[in-house]
Design an enzyme around this catalytic site. Structure first.
Site, PDB file in Angstrom:
ATOM      1  N   LYS A   1      34.713  49.689  40.744  1.00  0.00           N
ATOM      2  CA  LYS A   1      34.308  49.404  39.371  1.00  0.00           C
ATOM      3  C   LYS A   1      33.791  50.661  38.674  1.00  0.00           C
ATOM      4  CE  LYS A   1      31.505  45.875  36.964  1.00  0.00           C
ATOM      5  NZ  LYS A   1      30.646  44.685  37.183  1.00  0.00           N
TER       6      LYS A   1
ATOM      7  N   SER B   1      32.213  41.022  34.530  1.00  0.00           N
ATOM      8  CA  SER B   1      32.541  42.375  34.125  1.00  0.00           C
ATOM      9  C   SER B   1      33.373  43.159  35.148  1.00  0.00           C
ATOM     10  CB  SER B   1      31.240  43.157  33.839  1.00  0.00           C
ATOM     11  OG  SER B   1      30.417  43.223  34.998  1.00  0.00           O
TER      12      SER B   1
ATOM     13  N   SER C   1      29.740  38.222  37.548  1.00  0.00           N
ATOM     14  CA  SER C   1      30.692  39.300  37.283  1.00  0.00           C
ATOM     15  C   SER C   1      31.718  39.529  38.387  1.00  0.00           C
ATOM     16  CB  SER C   1      29.942  40.612  37.017  1.00  0.00           C
ATOM     17  OG  SER C   1      29.269  40.547  35.786  1.00  0.00           O
TER      18      SER C   1
END
Length: 473
Positions: free
Chosen positions: A81, A157, A181
């Site tokens: 990420k 996310s 997320s």
């Protein structure tokens, strides 16, 4: 024709490298070819680390040739990420201002996956600064596309990692989760994901300087993996668990706890809080619960999880109070409209006073006590990660109604992050051509029980990915 290497499970990829059936270099090239084929359609991988991955693969192959033992994830490519440092690569958070913020060292979870033999192959996209909403769109890299239907969001996310894993661009992804997320993108993209107990995996989220964040950020943000199968998720879990001197919160709890006596009890909560749940999501929970019953679990319907509305209110008030002083500066980094998601919440929930915050910290512990009693009676809970099928991109930032709808739909994720319990998201088939899934929640530090139950669901309902990107509808 022989099966493409990228299609194999992470476990099979690593075994093939250890056995000398394929080289790590061949494995990396297979994934780089897949990225070249697929990423232009989905825009999940942001910063490709091709030459570094090739160099890491070459080192792995030389070690094998020298007779050195290789790790359980030998040669397996993984994405990281955009929030999580990889040494020598910018940690951009999807923000133009941070495009040159080069990491001096690997974050602890990246280092642990590397130590197990895995190879980072690229960063993956996020909502700008992880604050612009649930849809994965960053100012620096643009929109990431759900491979099942580009008219639906992949979630966030950690959406970029979920898409990369779902489409076979990487065997594993490394995301993080403070309220859904990992679990929401897993449900939307048809992959498995693990949100661990805080302290299970070591982490260091200080990217912008030496100072640590406040107590809410310390307690809520947990790094965790994505995989296409629960067995691969287990391999990543075993590699990530442990301690690290950079994180005094990480505790040396064994990765596997004692077996529970008798059939493990599972509480089914299809509609947390009784606010409503889409029929497709309710059917997924029903099918997953039936799979667990077939596997010998004692499955029962529960009225609800403990004190849900109070939990959601405390989560909002504590996190927004902590965040409020920085908001005027932070919102300038989010681009046009990127501040709407947080601002809708700030308008509704003003910061608490010092006295109110002290009371809320006590409420936080008291809520955890209530959950401890609930999980003592039901060691596992099964419910939705998101109470709707994948929604349209940007719904949560469109207007206040859209924001409230999304916040309500991920309410079980929000609550369980606040309480500090682990959860595994696992697919539960397709509904109307889109992935459906559930999360299996457990007692603190009993990720092993969640993984075992998720494996039972997967054994009966199957694996959905890898998938080729599809056109709308």
């Amino acid at each position: 024709m022989p099966e493409a290497l990228w299609r194999r499970t992470a476990a099979a990829q690593a075994q093939a490298v250890r056995d000398g059936e394929v080289s790590a270099a061949e494995l990396v090239e297979s994934h780089l070819d897949r990225i070249a084929q697929v990423n232009p359609q989905v825009n999940a991988v942001t910063q490709l680390m091709a030459e570094r991955a090739r160099a890491d693969a070459g080192l792995t192959d030389r070690r094998r040739a020298a007779g050195e033992p290789l790790g359980p994830l030998a040669g397996v490519p993984f994405t990281v990420k955009e929030t999580t440092p990889v040494q020598g690569v910018p940690t951009t958070f999807g923000v133009p201002r941070f495009r040159d913020l080069t990491a001096r060292a690997d974050a602890p979870p990246v280092a642990r996956l590397r130590a197990a033999g895995a190879i980072p192959i690229g960063h993956a996209n996020i909502p700008t600064l992880v604050l612009a909403g649930m849809h994965t769109r960053s100012e620096l890299f643009g929109d990431t596309v759900n491979p099942w239907d580009p008219s639906r969001t992949p979630g966030g996310s950690s959406g970029g990692d979920a898409v990369a894993v779902a489409t076979g661009m990487a065997a594993l992804g490394l995301g993080n989760d403070s309220g859904g997320s990992i679990r929401v993108p897993a449900q939307f993209c048809g992959v498995a994901g693990l949100k661990p107990t805080p302290g299970r995996f070591p982490a260091d989220h200080r990217v912008f300087g030496p100072d640590d964040p406040g107590p809410a950020s310390q307690a809520l943000v947990t790094d965790g993996p994505f995989a296409r199968s629960v067995a691969d998720l287990r391999l990543a879990y075993e590699a990530l668990a442990g301690t690290d001197p950079r994180d005094p919160r990480a505790v040396p709890v064994p990765a596997y706890g004692p077996a529970l006596p008798g059939p493990v009890k599972v509480a089914v909560v299809a509609d947390p809080g009784g606010r409503g749940v889409h029929p497709a999501v309710r059917a997924a929970v029903r099918d997953a619960a039936a799979a667990l019953a077939d596997a010998g679990y004692e499955v029962c319907e529960a009225d609800d999880v403990p004190r849900l509305e109070e939990t959601l209110d405390a989560y909002d008030r504590i996190t927004l109070t902590e965040f409020a002083p920085a908001w005027p500066a932070v919102r300038t980094l989010l681009g046009e409209g990127g501040d709407r998601y947080i601002q809708f919440a700030m308008d509704r929930t003003p910061p608490a006073t010092a006295a109110e915050l002290m009371g809320l910290m006590g409420t936080w512990l008291n809520l955890r006590r209530s959950w401890a009693g609930f999980l003592d009676a039901h060691p596992l809970v099964i419910g939705p990660s998101f109470t709707e099928p994948p929604v349209e991109p940007g719904l949560e930032s469109r207007d206040r109604a859209g924001r409230d709808r999304v916040a309500s739909a991920l309410r079980l994720c929000t609550a369980t992050s606040f309480i500090g319990v682990p959860a595994v998201a696992v697919p539960a088939g397709l509904r109307d051509g889109l992935p459906a899934g559930v999360q299996i929640i457990g007692r603190p530090f009993r990720e092993d029980l969640c993984l075992a139950a998720a494996q039972a669901v997967e054994d009966r309902l199957g694996v959905l990915t890898p998938v080729d990107p599809r056109t709308a509808g």
